[in-house]
Design an enzyme around this catalytic site. Structure first.
Site, PDB file in Angstrom:
ATOM      1  N   THR A 174      24.568   5.858  34.150  1.00  0.00           N
ATOM      2  CA  THR A 174      24.945   4.853  34.951  1.00  0.00           C
ATOM      3  C   THR A 174      26.327   4.438  35.058  1.00  0.00           C
ATOM      4  OG1 THR A 174      24.124   2.518  35.688  1.00  0.00           O
ATOM      5  CG2 THR A 174      24.633   2.857  33.340  1.00  0.00           C
ATOM      6  N   ASN A 175      26.835   3.346  35.519  1.00  0.00           N
ATOM      7  CA  ASN A 175      28.146   3.024  35.683  1.00  0.00           C
ATOM      8  C   ASN A 175      28.573   1.608  35.442  1.00  0.00           C
ATOM      9  OD1 ASN A 175      28.243   1.684  38.205  1.00  0.00           O
ATOM     10  ND2 ASN A 175      27.367   3.901  38.919  1.00  0.00           N
ATOM     11  N   HIS A 176      29.622   1.241  35.556  1.00  0.00           N
ATOM     12  CA  HIS A 176      30.084  -0.142  35.247  1.00  0.00           C
ATOM     13  C   HIS A 176      29.924  -1.265  36.216  1.00  0.00           C
ATOM     14  CE1 HIS A 176      31.885   0.954  31.509  1.00  0.00           C
ATOM     15  NE2 HIS A 176      32.796   1.916  31.845  1.00  0.00           N
ATOM     16  N   SER A 177      29.386  -0.873  37.435  1.00  0.00           N
ATOM     17  CA  SER A 177      29.203  -1.720  38.550  1.00  0.00           C
ATOM     18  C   SER A 177      28.230  -3.024  38.217  1.00  0.00           C
ATOM     19  CB  SER A 177      28.720  -1.130  39.697  1.00  0.00           C
ATOM     20  OG  SER A 177      28.539  -2.310  40.734  1.00  0.00           O
TER      21      SER A 177
END
Ligand code: CTP
Length: 220
Positions: A28-31
């Site tokens: 996933t990512n930091h959004s």
């Protein structure tokens, strides 16, 4: 009262996607979805019918907004396509994974001696697909999260994804980017417009976006 956004259909993507590797792991990512949820709230308040396609379950959905929960980039793409036809505008704020594991294991992957390599394949670019297939009356807004060469990269995305607007931000700026309540953006328009804003609350950025969609819809 003149309410140009009243009754318009707006689709918004928000948050990170989750790309599964096995039953216990994902990429996933930091959004955090803040920007997209802010656009949903402003658009709803302006009288639009809002469809919010997101993987972010931790955030309160603004009253009256229709939330569609998804996990992976592929699921987000499918949900966007299913809702594409009736929309007047699209605002793609999601940080969609560009790559997903080539193979998803049904069982937990057990550790072995030595290193572990994961093959990744490209996902579909949802914004580019919508830009390519949009009708003459639909307005498309994309985002560009950059760490360098902001203007050049944003203009490239504006053209390659056939968006009406790209909202660009430098995610390394203090007060901009993931998880913050504020953002520092420049909005590039397909007509050559370029507007830079100071540090603004994400709800203020959302209002600027809705304003530009409204005037673009009036021109169409
Ligand atoms: N986007 C999308 N589908 C993807 C990737 C990106 O819809 N598979 C959208 C994002 O929601 C955003 C815009 O495209 O509106 C730009 O996303 P960004 O992550 O900044 O750029 P990328 O397209 O991933 O390009 P690059 O890797 O060159 O930064």
């Amino acid at each position: 009262m003149n309410r140009p956004f009243w009754g318009k259909n707006v689709l918004i993507t928000a948050g990170a996607t989750r790309e599964k590797l096995d039953p216990v792991r994902y990429f996933t990512n930091h959004s955090t979805g803040k920007m997209g949820f802010a656009v949903a709230e402003v658009a709803k308040r302006a009288g639009a019918n809002v469809t919010l396609i997101t993987s972010t379950r931790e955030r309160l959905v603004p009253p009256g907004v229709n939330a569609v929960y998804v996990g992976s980039a592929e699921e987000m793409y499918a949900a966007v396509k299913e809702n594409q036809a009736k929309q007047d505008a699209f605002v793609m704020t999601a940080a969609v994974a560009d790559y997903t594991p080539q193979f998803v294991s049904e069982q937990k992957i057990k550790k072995q001696p030595g290193d572990f390599k994961i093959e990744m394949k490209r996902t579909k670019d949802i914004l580019a697909d919508i830009g390519e297939t949009k009708t003459a009356n639909q307005v498309v807004v994309g985002f560009a999260a950059e760490t360098e060469n902001i203007r050049e990269n944003a203009l490239k995305k504006l053209a390659s994804k056939k968006a009406d607007f790209i909202v660009a931000n430098d995610i390394t700026d203090a007060g901009a980017g993931f998880g913050t309540d504020t953002n520092i953006v420049t909005i590039y328009g397909a007509n050559g417009s370029e507007e830079s804003f100071p540090l603004l609350d994400k709800s203020e950025v959302a209002k600027e976006i809705v304003k530009r969609i409204t005037s673009r819809l009036e021109q169409k």
